[in-house]
Design a protein around this motif. Structure first.
Motif, PDB file in Angstrom:
ATOM      1  N   TRP B 180       0.811  -1.218   0.000  1.00  0.00           N
ATOM      2  CA  TRP B 180       0.000   0.000   0.000  1.00  0.00           C
ATOM      3  C   TRP B 180       0.849   1.275   0.000  1.00  0.00           C
ATOM      4  N   GLY B 181       2.138   1.137   0.199  1.00  0.00           N
ATOM      5  CA  GLY B 181       2.961   2.347   0.325  1.00  0.00           C
ATOM      6  C   GLY B 181       2.666   3.107   1.598  1.00  0.00           C
ATOM      7  N   ASN B 182       2.495   2.389   2.711  1.00  0.00           N
ATOM      8  CA  ASN B 182       2.093   3.061   3.955  1.00  0.00           C
ATOM      9  C   ASN B 182       3.187   3.906   4.584  1.00  0.00           C
ATOM     10  N   VAL B 183       4.384   3.827   4.029  1.00  0.00           N
ATOM     11  CA  VAL B 183       5.423   4.741   4.488  1.00  0.00           C
ATOM     12  C   VAL B 183       4.984   6.182   4.276  1.00  0.00           C
ATOM     13  N   PHE B 184       4.161   6.383   3.269  1.00  0.00           N
ATOM     14  CA  PHE B 184       3.641   7.712   2.979  1.00  0.00           C
ATOM     15  C   PHE B 184       2.800   8.198   4.156  1.00  0.00           C
ATOM     16  N   TRP B 185       3.059   9.414   4.614  1.00  0.00           N
ATOM     17  CA  TRP B 185       2.309  10.009   5.723  1.00  0.00           C
ATOM     18  C   TRP B 185       2.289   9.130   6.992  1.00  0.00           C
ATOM     19  N   SER B 186       3.366   8.322   7.167  1.00  0.00           N
ATOM     20  CA  SER B 186       3.480   7.504   8.396  1.00  0.00           C
ATOM     21  C   SER B 186       2.258   6.622   8.645  1.00  0.00           C
ATOM     22  N   MET B 187       1.692   6.085   7.573  1.00  0.00           N
ATOM     23  CA  MET B 187       0.492   5.265   7.740  1.00  0.00           C
ATOM     24  C   MET B 187       0.791   3.799   8.046  1.00  0.00           C
ATOM     25  N   ASP B 188       2.049   3.464   8.321  1.00  0.00           N
ATOM     26  CA  ASP B 188       2.406   2.072   8.611  1.00  0.00           C
ATOM     27  C   ASP B 188       1.568   1.478   9.741  1.00  0.00           C
ATOM     28  N   TYR B 189       1.194   0.240   9.553  1.00  0.00           N
ATOM     29  CA  TYR B 189       0.493  -0.507  10.609  1.00  0.00           C
ATOM     30  C   TYR B 189       1.452  -1.480  11.260  1.00  0.00           C
ATOM     31  N   ASP B 190       1.242  -1.708  12.567  1.00  0.00           N
ATOM     32  CA  ASP B 190       2.035  -2.706  13.282  1.00  0.00           C
ATOM     33  C   ASP B 190       1.350  -4.056  13.276  1.00  0.00           C
ATOM     34  N   PRO B 205      -8.382   8.705   2.296  1.00  0.00           N
ATOM     35  CA  PRO B 205      -7.534   7.589   2.728  1.00  0.00           C
ATOM     36  C   PRO B 205      -6.668   7.101   1.575  1.00  0.00           C
ATOM     37  N   ASN B 206      -5.730   6.253   1.908  1.00  0.00           N
ATOM     38  CA  ASN B 206      -4.842   5.656   0.901  1.00  0.00           C
ATOM     39  C   ASN B 206      -5.680   4.926  -0.158  1.00  0.00           C
TER      40      ASN B 206
END
Ligand SMILES: [Zn+2]
Ligand SMILES: [Zn+2]
Ligand SMILES: [Zn+2]
Lengths: 633, 633, 633
Positions: B180-190, B205-206
């Motif tokens: 998803w490219g969640n690095v963008f805007w710190s959207m990473d999930y744990d 949203p993404n």
């Protein structure tokens, strides 16, 4: 100071292997600055307390090794997902009572103390680590405060903070009830604890309540920023900046600017044209690939004032954006034109957003200087041309303007609270005034409402100042400049009440607004001679000289000593008449510029910009479409 | 197979005394089919576990005794009120977080396992009871999946099911973050547990998140239907159908169709014209009493594909409906025309909705073949005329089309997720293409995106395929047919990311889309020659031959071997130029049909339809208003 | 009874020192009445149980000493903030489920018994204290029921009260299921406890459910008012009034009127023109400073009926208001014209809202007779002129009208529940009819749907009566008057079902509506001769004489004995044809009035009003702009 260029870069978006090539290519393109870090919290602190600065260290080294200087952003606009486990109530709440959830950015309430402390912590850690780095040329706090309508929050945290703010402002609940006129409709409060936020009321809430909430909300942004600025300043001598967003008026940028060394703004001329400029369809069509000819200039002048002279464009549109209703490609030449226009208004630096188009996530359709495949996008060539041009151009400087225009965020709060007529907006009133002045070829300074010394100016325009503090009234009366006020000048006291004596109540100006009216926009009221009053008008009791009147003889613009009062919202023709005549009297030289052509002076040059899609004949010759001419002064 | 007619009947709405007369009258009218049961759960099971099948038994007997065959519907679209006592959390939730309450229909979330099990139970009981009945000619699952915007649900049940679906798709949270490219805007999930549904976010949203949620939601419909189909199939040999609704694109009808023997759809030409056709007011006025000339045909061809050749109209509008913004009466002749048009496209059966207008509840203003007082409504005569006409007409059959048009629900999900320009829609793009082809007199097959073998076709149009799997790319390149792709062909990878190399990246087609733009709809970009690109355009790097260009020379349609790339959204004139020229080259015979006239071939006949409200001169003579001509081939 | 003037005053808004001067100035201006008290609860009872009547005592004394009579309002429209501590669940809830919070007014749910008891208490205390005062000339209950859309509440209290109401109405759940047709879509209920309010359903709820909820909601208003009226009446002989709001149709004003001696209404001609009159922009422009020429008259006639002959204007607009989309100043003369128009329709009194413009809170931009600085506003002069004019004018009286127009709130509930075509409205249909009759120079009585005796009238118009009780059908058939019915006459039974035999089912009228349709508003259906049917039409089976037809020969208006049926929505031209022809036959004298001119008779005079902004030539000479002529009869 030499003019410089830069770009916004996200090392975390790209494989570390390509950082070096990117850095080299930036430097070769003639860029000086690279902004990093402002959305990287989840990579800086992947889990609470587990800090990972190494990659930023390496990114800074690689970039600096290529000769670039860093603008380092605090990452507080994008709290990581784990932050919500620690502070489940940190989200802002919209006016309908819904939480504004994780999954994009700016998902925090400015009033949440727990989150504010997390921001203190990460900013302090960042400042401690990088304050000694010689590569850090400037700091940036957060990113685009208020973007996505995030100033106002209707959360529990905001409720509580609002009550505290009210206690400080009013001292006693009786004082608040009196100030707001809560006797009306039995709205009296017995206690500060009983005061809710002004949403979801049966019909409109008390405008004094709304204005207080808007002022509070603005103050929360100022405080939020100040905490970061104070921490950064305690550690570092590098200048501190924030990147403001275009036509964002719900917090006081001047007050935030007081805590910064440099104001920057994010200039997206084509996105703004579709999204934030109020104009007819034919205007939007004519400038669809160029942007409005005055919108950028207005913000350049505004942020020069916010930055007390020091200002940048931190994000310059380099191609099509992704977020407007329609996202066309700019005309060839516009990226260069926009960049030069910023310099013409005194910018120290212009940074392009962004280096390379990201192939993923929300902004995947936002152009960069590079395409996602690393080929040069059309904007890169134009940026490189500017880099070559500034190399032997004069230093950053600005004109010594004869005309000042007052912009007051508090007036915007008041107009928003009570527009009186549908669609009426303070920003638009000021922008209409700015456009009329610009079309006369003038270079303009924007002034904050805290200005008291107007020496050096021949003409001050201050439309729509709903509340005018006594000291400002005095300054207007005592200056040698001619001051144009109204409509709605001094129409409200400090608490949104109508003052008695009636407005504008300015010493030396024999004008009383006896009645006001808002009018359908399809009912222009014609002036004797050309021009119209549209949308809003005031009836005056006055002995002052009428500069012009309605066809029925009612005065519209009147003059008394150095004060001019404008009793309605003039269209461009009316404003042109007003300012042409005043400039003529004041011996301010004006020009009648062709449609789409604008000029702006620095200390040494006059810049001519052609925003049109075809060549235009001007006093300095034919200017090709989307091009500019520099004329030595 | 002989063409047949039928109707939708609700024995539970009427006194049992009149069932027999109704049945006799249906048979006398020439009807073959009667659909029952699909909204009757509260009468089948008035309280939990207390089953009352008797009345259905009797209704079937009475109807069958008159010679009618039954389509028996599972009642799962309308769970009784008591179901909510058992499953209080079964309701869908809208994007604002509000439950979608009891009191109409479709009040369930596709992801609620408790409700799904109740559906298993009632379907199993129904299958067990009626699978041996010789009167049951076909089954219907549920009713109009997705109608009233019911595919997407933001409930807790949907949240949990979405997380499970994500785990299955991505395996690890790191894989998801990368995809998803969640690095963008710190959207990473744990953790998968941290992923919410993509509603109520601060700003958009993404898009990868949204697309995943849309794919998941589609899959939930497919699974819901599959459970019913598997139960029915385990008990019965009768074919299984579902009645799809017009212009409903938020789940994959082809995938649902894979679990059916027969696809059916509900055809309301006049309601759809007002409600779901994007067209100018003059078009809507011209066809207000007839419906759009291409909308029904498109769906006929679509559901022929969904049903892998076997398809019906399960609900045919027989007079004014109740649910559109305006509900006029059809021109005399239109009920007959609509019915014959379905047969011309290969329908096996056409059933009118409904037998008698109900005098109560939500659809009291929806016409039936009978009025509420049991008098014949105007539609009945026309149905009876068709019954007489099909008696000595050929069997159901369809043309062997030379032209195929690919329709891909996943592309619709992607366009909906990221239209780029306001109002841009994949359905509309495909429908514009279909209309342009139809206006050339062509019979068209609609093809699923799983098609790989295009033999038999000379021309394949596949506009707007945002993601093209490798195997499909290969099939396009290897077929003998000419394939028209673009705009946005292969514009995204499987996870909504922009692919590198840039799109369309088709072997054998030297085209790279270097930049895209969306344009105000009031800014058509004129082609050299006739026609325009409107709303969306791509800039190409290409050595391929330009079929036509913008006036500035930029290529718009280019050809390379068997591949044609269309770099923008063509208006009808542009599409007509494109397809006329291609058909000419490919020796596909075209006609220039008069406004409002359309043709369609079966194996043995060419049908000419006049949708206009006045007679029209055609190659087969003057066709009266709202009438048709059958021409033997 | 002598005509009188008055004003609305809020002593609590002003320093007690100025009350006496205010009172004297009111009396000098020729005012008789002063309304006080209706928003003062927080000052009457600053904390629960702590009553502070003293200031009201003193205000009454001061006002009475100047010769003024008091209208005393109960303060229940504005419960103080502390009320919410006692009754946290008393707030109304909107259709989305959000509470409608404190901070303006009308923040209560009509169904909340706890709040109703608080109202009983404060009304009883007020009645006990002031019922013996000779200064109290009339009472007012609450203020503008339903204003700000407050009739419908989706609260828990409303849910419970609705269930109780349903039990009373239907007796058994089976009866309710049958009455509503809940077999449709399995909507059967097992128990009254299972019935929710009809909001947030997946698609539209059962119209029978909606209609029942609207009837219930209306009844709740009637009951709420009745409790106050009964308490006041038990203590006092002074007449009881309520001030209704213009175009407010969601409760039955006639039923509330049954508990009052005097009906009053709040007349804001210019606010209503922008806000509540459905008209094209050119009409709104032409009357922007005058108000619609028929809107006030309609309400005057309506409230004369609601008050059974006794009625006032309780709030008369005296200048610009604050709450419309645009708020222009009235033409000079309009305040006088509006006032006289009320008297021409039989008003006993006209009170201006308000005495002095409040400089604070929500209505700070609402003009008064005085400006905030106590100078006379333009309206004061005009009021004083009327005061002088009524001094030697006849007593209040009204014409003996030959034409009656039935207005039925229950019909409005039914049309709102099921408009069938977008934008279709019962109010608008009746208002169109009223306008057409007025343009013929007629004086009209509005009649409640409970009217049975039509003697004295030659013509009764009763458009759009969706449900007609048997007794009313009989009265229509038996009267000597000609009765014009339709469209949609008797289109529904008492429970929103379509009756069989089909409508209108009127003895003596051979008309059956065989089919109905709604049509795009841009598709007028032309009549033979002039005029059109717009938006809604019915097909008839009839042997009655056609008065006019569509161009295709379909009958539109048919006559049979004393009954005329109108099978569609006629435009003004069609209605003019219809009523001109009927009046001609019935020997009712009509006039063709110039645009903007209207007439109205009292017992002794004919009033001519010119609503235009320029002088108009009339049979009684040229009437200046915004002026009137009184002609003795
Ligand atoms: Zn930005
Ligand atoms: Zn259906
Ligand atoms: Zn009022």
């Amino acid at each position: 100071m030499k003019r410089t260029l830069g770009t916004c870069y996200y090392p975390e978006h790209w494989p570390e292997e390509i950082w070096e090539a990117d850095a080299r290519r930036m430097a070769q393109a003639g860029l000086t600055w690279v902004r990093i870090g402002e959305f990287a919290w989840s990579r800086i602190e992947p889990e609470p307390g587990n800090l990972n600065w190494d990659w930023i260290d390496r990114a800074i080294e690689v970039l600096a090794a290529a000769g670039l200087k860093i603008v380092l952003g605090t990452p507080t606009a994008t709290p990581p997902r784990w932050m919500l486990h620690r502070h489940p109530d940190m989200l802002a709440v919209d006016a309908h009572g819904n939480p504004r959830k994780f999954g994009s950015r700016r998902h925090y309430c400015f009033s949440h103390e727990g989150y504010a402390q997390e921001c203190d912590r990460i900013v302090r850690l960042m400042a401690e680590r990088y304050s000694k780095s010689l590569h850090i040329g400037a700091w940036q706090t957060d990113n685009e405060y208020s973007c996505h309508d995030t100033t106002l929050s209707f959360s529990e945290a905001a409720s509580e903070a609002f009550r505290t703010w009210l206690k400080e402002r009013y001292g006693s609940i009786d004082a608040l009830n009196r100030a707001w006129g809560n006797v009306f409709w039995s709205m009296d409060y017995d206690s500060f604890e009983d005061i809710d936020l002004p949403n979801l009321t049966v019909t409109e809430p008390n405008p004094a309540h709304v204005l207080a909430f808007r002022r509070f909300s603005s103050d929360q942004v100022v405080r939020f920023n100040r905490r970061q600025a104070e921490i950064l300043r305690a550690h570092s001598d590098a200048p501190i900046s924030h990147n403001f967003m275009g036509r964002t008026t719900d917090f006081d940028h001047f007050k935030v600017g007081d805590d910064l060394e440099i104001a920057t703004w994010d200039s997206y001329p084509m996105g703004f044209l579709e999204d934030r400029v109020e104009a007819a369809a034919d205007h939007k069509r004519a400038y669809a690939r160029q942007g409005d000819p005055d919108f950028q200039a207005f913000h350049h002048d505004l942020y020069r004032a916010v930055g007390k002279g020091r200002w940048w464009v931190m994000e310059q549109q380099p191609g099509p954006v992704n977020w407007a209703p329609y996202n066309p490609a700019p005309l060839p030449g516009m990226v260069r034109l926009w960049t030069w226009e910023a310099f013409a208004h005194g910018a120290e630096a212009v940074c392009y957003f962004r280096w390379r188009q990201a192939p993923f996530a929300q902004e995947q359709m936002h152009a960069g200087l590079l395409r996602p495949d690393s080929a040069a996008a059309p904007g890169l060539d134009e940026a490189m041309q500017v880099a070559r041009e500034i190399a032997d151009a004069p230093d950053a400087s600005t004109a010594s303007a004869q005309v000042g225009l007052v912009f007051d965020y508090d007036a915007d709060f008041a107009w928003t609270t009570q527009p009186h007529g549908e669609g009426s907006s303070y920003f638009q009133l000021v922008f209409d005034t700015y456009r009329a002045l610009r079309k006369l070829g003038l270079s303009i300074d924007i002034l904050p409402p805290t200005a008291r010394d107007f020496s050096g100016y021949k003409l001050i325009a201050a439309p729509g100042l709903m509340h005018i503090p006594e000291a400002l009234k005095r300054a207007f009366c005592e200056t040698d400049a001619t001051v144009v006020l109204g409509p709605r000048a001094g129409a409200r006291g400090p608490e949104m009440e109508i003052p008695v004596p009636l407005p504008p109540d300015l010493p030396g100006l024999d004008v009383t607004v006896s009645r006001v009216e808002s009018i359908r926009p399809d009912m222009p009221m014609a002036l004797s001679g050309e021009g119209n009053v549209i949308g809003y008008r005031e009836e005056l009791e006055t002995s002052a000289d009428a500069m012009f009147q309605l066809k029925d003889g009612s005065p519209v613009a009147v003059a008394n000593g150095n004060l001019v009062y404008m009793a309605g919202w003039g269209d461009q023709t009316a404003l042109n008449r007003l300012f042409s005549s005043l400039c003529n009297t004041l011996e301010i030289k004006t020009m009648l510029l062709p449609e789409g052509v604008r000029v702006r002076d620095t200390a040494t040059e006059r810049f001519w910009f052609n925003y049109r899609a075809e060549p235009v004949e001007t006093p300095v010759g034919v200017i090709p479409a989307a091009d500019l001419v520099r004329q030595a002064l």
